[in-house]
Design a protein around this motif. Structure first.
Motif, PDB file in Angstrom:
ATOM      1  N   THR A  66       0.827  -1.212   0.000  1.00 52.98           N
ATOM      2  CA  THR A  66       0.000   0.000   0.000  1.00 52.98           C
ATOM      3  C   THR A  66       0.858   1.257   0.000  1.00 52.98           C
ATOM      4  N   LEU A  67       1.842   1.310   0.892  1.00 55.31           N
ATOM      5  CA  LEU A  67       2.715   2.484   0.970  1.00 55.31           C
ATOM      6  C   LEU A  67       3.565   2.635  -0.291  1.00 55.31           C
ATOM      7  N   GLU A  83      -3.211  10.115   5.427  1.00 53.82           N
ATOM      8  CA  GLU A  83      -2.942   8.725   5.802  1.00 53.82           C
ATOM      9  C   GLU A  83      -3.089   8.532   7.312  1.00 53.82           C
TER      10      GLU A  83
END
Length: 213
Positions: free
Chosen positions: A9-10, A130
């Motif tokens: 994801t990152l 985030e």
């Protein structure tokens, strides 16, 4: 390629944001007038804006999907123990792919709503959210270890984060202090989640011992 989910994801966040910056540059791109102002559209006869209604309807649909369907039970099982789920006949790869695709679609729709509200498109829109997302998720009762959580808890946590953000903005709290508050909230949420997990396991162990006796 079976990368750890959080790492993937990152990594893709950095990849897509970098690609957008390379294509768009540092400038803002104006959007067509008919696309701008979604946040100023209200459900006829009510003070409820369409984006909020869309959010609540989507949450209700996802809550039903997660808590009332076989697929939802599969998601929970895969989150609890993917290996055990695979041996139990759950199509783990398909479940994970479907969950990621749904997440990507919803993130894309959220991006469209942000661009519509701001009236321009930029590569760095939503930068810094985030932390808000992770805090709201954990604060809403979702276990960072997987296998536990509810849509209702996440929705309520989103509203709580919004209230905290708005309150600090009205009080003219500096942006760095707001970040510190959200970071503290995340630490508290994770600590409470760990305690809940620990007490839950202890309760199950004692229950098992009582049953054995």
């Amino acid at each position: 390629v079976r990368l750890p989910s959080f790492l993937a994801t990152l990594a893709t966040l950095a990849l897509y944001r970098g690609a957008a910056q390379a294509m768009m540059g540092a400038k803002s791109i104006s959007l067509p007038s008919q696309f701008v102002g979604a946040d100023r559209l209200f459900i006829p006869g009510t003070p409820v804006p369409w984006p909020l209604a869309f959010f609540l309807i989507t949450a209700a649909i996802l809550g039903t999907l997660l808590h009332r369907t076989v697929f939802g039970r599969w998601v929970v099982v895969v989150g609890t123990n993917e290996e055990a789920a695979r041996y139990s006949g759950v199509p783990t790869a398909r479940v994970k792919m479907t969950a990621y695709v749904l997440t990507g679609i919803l993130a894309g729709l959220a991006g469209l709503l942000i661009d519509s509200r701001l009236g321009v498109a930029r590569f760095d829109h939503a930068r810094g959210l985030e932390l808000d997302v992770i805090t709201a998720t954990v604060l809403g009762g979702v276990s960072i270890y997987g296998g536990r959580g509810s849509i209702l808890g996440a929705v309520l946590a989103v509203f709580l984060i919004m209230l905290v953000r708005t309150g600090m903005g009205v009080a003219n709290v500096p942006a760095d202090a707001q970040l510190a508050v959200l970071g503290s909230l995340l630490i508290v949420a994770v600590a409470l989640s760990n305690l809940t997990e620990k007490f839950s396991r202890t309760g199950k162990t004692r229950s098992g011992l009582v049953g054995t006796r």
